[in-house]
Design a protein around this motif. Structure first.
Motif, PDB file in Angstrom:
ATOM      1  N   ALA A 134       0.818  -1.211   0.000  1.00  0.00           N
ATOM      2  CA  ALA A 134       0.000   0.000   0.000  1.00  0.00           C
ATOM      3  C   ALA A 134       0.855   1.266   0.000  1.00  0.00           C
ATOM      4  O   ALA A 134       0.475   2.279  -0.594  1.00  0.00           O
ATOM      5  CB  ALA A 134      -0.932  -0.005   1.207  1.00  0.00           C
ATOM      6  N   TYR A 168      -0.656  -8.710   1.326  1.00  0.00           N
ATOM      7  CA  TYR A 168      -0.966  -7.282   1.241  1.00  0.00           C
ATOM      8  C   TYR A 168      -0.392  -6.566   2.458  1.00  0.00           C
ATOM      9  O   TYR A 168      -0.813  -6.798   3.591  1.00  0.00           O
ATOM     10  CB  TYR A 168      -2.480  -7.065   1.163  1.00  0.00           C
ATOM     11  CG  TYR A 168      -2.902  -5.619   1.330  1.00  0.00           C
ATOM     12  CD1 TYR A 168      -2.504  -4.651   0.419  1.00  0.00           C
ATOM     13  CD2 TYR A 168      -3.680  -5.219   2.417  1.00  0.00           C
ATOM     14  CE1 TYR A 168      -2.874  -3.324   0.570  1.00  0.00           C
ATOM     15  CE2 TYR A 168      -4.066  -3.896   2.580  1.00  0.00           C
ATOM     16  CZ  TYR A 168      -3.653  -2.948   1.648  1.00  0.00           C
ATOM     17  OH  TYR A 168      -4.015  -1.646   1.810  1.00  0.00           O
ATOM     18  N   HIS A 170      -0.453  -3.502   4.457  1.00  0.00           N
ATOM     19  CA  HIS A 170      -1.418  -2.409   4.560  1.00  0.00           C
ATOM     20  C   HIS A 170      -0.793  -1.100   5.012  1.00  0.00           C
ATOM     21  O   HIS A 170      -1.308  -0.024   4.693  1.00  0.00           O
ATOM     22  CB  HIS A 170      -2.528  -2.808   5.536  1.00  0.00           C
ATOM     23  CG  HIS A 170      -3.579  -1.759   5.716  1.00  0.00           C
ATOM     24  ND1 HIS A 170      -4.391  -1.347   4.679  1.00  0.00           N
ATOM     25  CD2 HIS A 170      -3.945  -1.012   6.806  1.00  0.00           C
ATOM     26  CE1 HIS A 170      -5.221  -0.413   5.115  1.00  0.00           C
ATOM     27  NE2 HIS A 170      -4.967  -0.180   6.392  1.00  0.00           N
ATOM     28  N   LYS A 178      -5.764   6.222  -0.805  1.00  0.00           N
ATOM     29  CA  LYS A 178      -6.822   5.286  -0.404  1.00  0.00           C
ATOM     30  C   LYS A 178      -7.990   5.372  -1.388  1.00  0.00           C
ATOM     31  O   LYS A 178      -8.542   6.443  -1.609  1.00  0.00           O
ATOM     32  CB  LYS A 178      -7.311   5.618   1.013  1.00  0.00           C
ATOM     33  CG  LYS A 178      -8.379   4.657   1.537  1.00  0.00           C
ATOM     34  CD  LYS A 178      -8.967   5.170   2.842  1.00  0.00           C
ATOM     35  CE  LYS A 178      -7.912   5.258   3.931  1.00  0.00           C
ATOM     36  NZ  LYS A 178      -8.504   5.700   5.220  1.00  0.00           N
ATOM     37  N   LEU A 204      -3.282 -10.350   5.168  1.00  0.00           N
ATOM     38  CA  LEU A 204      -3.411  -8.909   5.396  1.00  0.00           C
ATOM     39  C   LEU A 204      -2.460  -8.535   6.532  1.00  0.00           C
ATOM     40  O   LEU A 204      -2.737  -8.792   7.702  1.00  0.00           O
ATOM     41  CB  LEU A 204      -4.852  -8.552   5.748  1.00  0.00           C
ATOM     42  CG  LEU A 204      -5.907  -8.961   4.708  1.00  0.00           C
ATOM     43  CD1 LEU A 204      -7.305  -8.591   5.186  1.00  0.00           C
ATOM     44  CD2 LEU A 204      -5.625  -8.329   3.362  1.00  0.00           C
ATOM     45  N   PRO A 207      -2.964  -5.104   9.801  1.00  0.00           N
ATOM     46  CA  PRO A 207      -4.310  -4.557   9.560  1.00  0.00           C
ATOM     47  C   PRO A 207      -4.644  -3.455  10.554  1.00  0.00           C
ATOM     48  O   PRO A 207      -4.179  -3.456  11.691  1.00  0.00           O
ATOM     49  CB  PRO A 207      -5.217  -5.777   9.749  1.00  0.00           C
ATOM     50  CG  PRO A 207      -4.467  -6.650  10.701  1.00  0.00           C
ATOM     51  CD  PRO A 207      -3.016  -6.467  10.364  1.00  0.00           C
ATOM     52  N   ILE A 211      -9.290  -1.667   7.750  1.00  0.00           N
ATOM     53  CA  ILE A 211      -9.441  -2.996   7.141  1.00  0.00           C
ATOM     54  C   ILE A 211     -10.596  -3.743   7.794  1.00  0.00           C
ATOM     55  O   ILE A 211     -11.425  -4.368   7.119  1.00  0.00           O
ATOM     56  CB  ILE A 211      -8.135  -3.806   7.304  1.00  0.00           C
ATOM     57  CG1 ILE A 211      -7.066  -3.273   6.362  1.00  0.00           C
ATOM     58  CG2 ILE A 211      -8.368  -5.281   7.035  1.00  0.00           C
ATOM     59  CD1 ILE A 211      -7.273  -3.612   4.902  1.00  0.00           C
TER      60      ILE A 211
END
Length: 495
Positions: A134, A168, A170, A178, A204, A207, A211
């Motif tokens: 991200a 992922y 985050h 975003k 994830l 998080p 999320i």
């Protein structure tokens, strides 16, 4: 007794349509097509008379043709790959919307250089790992989220036919990059069954409440089966329990954030110690699988060591082929195993693979219990765990230039690299594996493993950079080289 007219064949809908509007038929059309005798049979693609289309005609009366009005506008399917499978499977229209909003691909190169989406090596059971960071996503004002989604889908298209995992990271998602919540739902719907079927795990990492809120909003519409694939991972140490981190490109921002979280946890642990609790002394540390512990491996070990180590400790080894490789290849060379659909693309049970690996390192005989995927995953794991890739670090810089070479240069350069620059033991093992894979692709009509599919699977297991972290730009030439070697193995390996 029935009249003779009752035995006359029923006109096909299209012939009835043409007769209604033209009032006559050509003399050649007096001869009835075979399809006329079966009104339930689809139009045969070799019947030229049924390919004639008239435009500007009035709608066919319902009494002559009891089918939907849009039938006249449809082109008969010829059963080729252009078929609209998304429509047949009930895929949302949003997929086509996103897939066609941007036809230009110039921005793909910029995204690839940015490293927001990376395809790295395989996990411990042979699944390809897709990494999304991200913190590297561009600002929404600079790149529309639909274009980012299109890039992600084009990347996944190369790997969704085999089992894969997604990581992922985050941390680094801000108000600038975003995407809106409505777009997240749109994106979920865009990924149809072909993307979700072979996704085995979605990690994830770090998080936040964002999320969790998004998950609670989407949860009623997300299938239970897909929900089981998603895992919250609170630290890199926890992620290492599922994946080897040495080949995953972890952004510096994520590493720093993880250290900060680990520091907080350690301070909390020390408070617990003062209160009579205990804590682990190495919490928050990430230990590389390739890190040296100061102890030499046992002589029977074959995973995570060099080819030279295996050769020195197996004096009876034939033609420089490690015992585990020979056992896997001989098992997979049986006709029933060679014809297994998805061979080398499907993953295996994690517990079974770990037990086979431990048994091999202890020098115990291997039993695959008649399961080809176990042997296939073990072979890929062996190649991936070598201290140095089979094609060596020395050749890496030359290999990633492969797609820039002309056809003549490819033939000359590849032969020179393999025959002259590879160590002899590496050459013999590469030849053994490639000649076996030639047998696999020779049965591709049954196992679906063409040379291209095998190249996608084996390329990153034969070549990787000294840093251990494969970039998305490097994967294409590596896979292309693997495909070229498979297609030309008879002229490359002459000794």
């Amino acid at each position: 007794m029935e009249s003779e007219s009752e035995h006359q064949p029923k006109l096909s809908p299209i012939r009835a349509f043409r007769l209604l509007h033209s009032g006559n038929m050509d003399p050649d059309e007096n001869y009835t097509s075979l399809s006329e005798y079966h009104d339930y049979e689809p139009c045969l693609e070799f019947d030229d008379s049924e390919l004639v289309q008239n435009t500007g005609l009035a709608p066919l009366p319902p009494e002559l043709l009891d089918i939907p009005d849009d039938f006249i506008d449809e082109t008969p399917s010829d059963g080729t790959i252009e078929e609209n499978f998304e429509k047949e499977l009930g895929s949302p229209k949003v997929y086509a919307e996103i897939a066609t909003t941007s036809q230009e691909y110039d921005y793909f190169a910029e995204l690839a250089r940015n490293g927001a989406i990376d395809v790295v090596g395989d996990d411990e059971v042979g699944r390809r790992i897709i990494v999304i960071s991200a913190c590297k996503l561009p600002a929404s004002k600079d790149l529309h989220p639909d274009k980012l989604l299109r890039y992600l889908m084009c990347t996944l298209d190369k790997y969704v036919e085999q089992d894969y995992s997604v990581v992922y990271f985050h941390h680094g998602l801000t108000s600038q990059n975003k995407p809106p919540l409505s777009w997240l739902w749109k994106a979920y719907r865009a990924f149809d069954r072909k993307y979700k079927k072979n996704l085995k795990a979605l990690y994830l990492v770090h998080p936040t409440n964002f999320i969790r809120i998004v998950w609670q909003m989407l949860r009623p519409a997300i299938s239970v089966k897909f929900g089981r694939k998603m895992m919250y991972v609170n630290s890199l140490q926890e992620l290492q329990q599922h994946l080897g981190l040495e080949k995953i490109p972890i952004p510096e921002q994520v590493l720093e954030y993880d250290k900060m979280l680990a520091s907080k946890n350690q301070r909390g642990g020390r408070r617990k110690e003062k209160d009579g609790g205990t804590t682990s002394g190495d919490e928050g540390q990430i230990v590389s699988k390739t890190g040296k512990c100061g102890l030499s491996p046992p002589a029977t070990q074959q995973f995570g060591v060099s080819l030279q180590f295996i050769k020195e400790n197996n004096p009876d080894m034939v033609e420089s082929i490690p015992p585990v490789v020979r056992q896997c290849v001989e098992f997979l060379s049986r006709p029933d195993a060679l014809e297994t659909e998805g061979l080398f693309r499907r993953s295996a049970n994690v517990t079974v693979i770990k037990e086979l690996l431990r048994a091999c390192n202890r020098g115990e005989p291997l039993t695959f219990d008649g399961e080809p995927h176990n042997a296939a995953v073990l072979l890929k794991t062996f190649l991936r765990d070598l201290e140095e890739p089979l094609m060596t670090f020395e050749l890496y810089d030359e290999i990633i230039k492969f797609q820039t070479w002309s056809h003549q240069e490819k033939s000359r350069q590849v032969k020179f690299m393999i025959r002259e620059m590879l160590p002899l033991d590496n050459y013999k093992l590469l030849k053994y594996i490639i000649q076996f894979l030639w047998k696999v692709q020779d049965r591709s009509c049954l196992n679906k493993m063409t040379s291209n599919n095998l190249a996608v699977v084996f390329g990153p297991n034969l070549v990787w950079p000294p840093t251990g972290q494969m970039t998305l730009q490097a994967i294409a030439p590596i896979n292309a080289l693997a495909d070229y070697i498979l297609e030309n193995q008879e002229t490359i390996f002459i000794i």
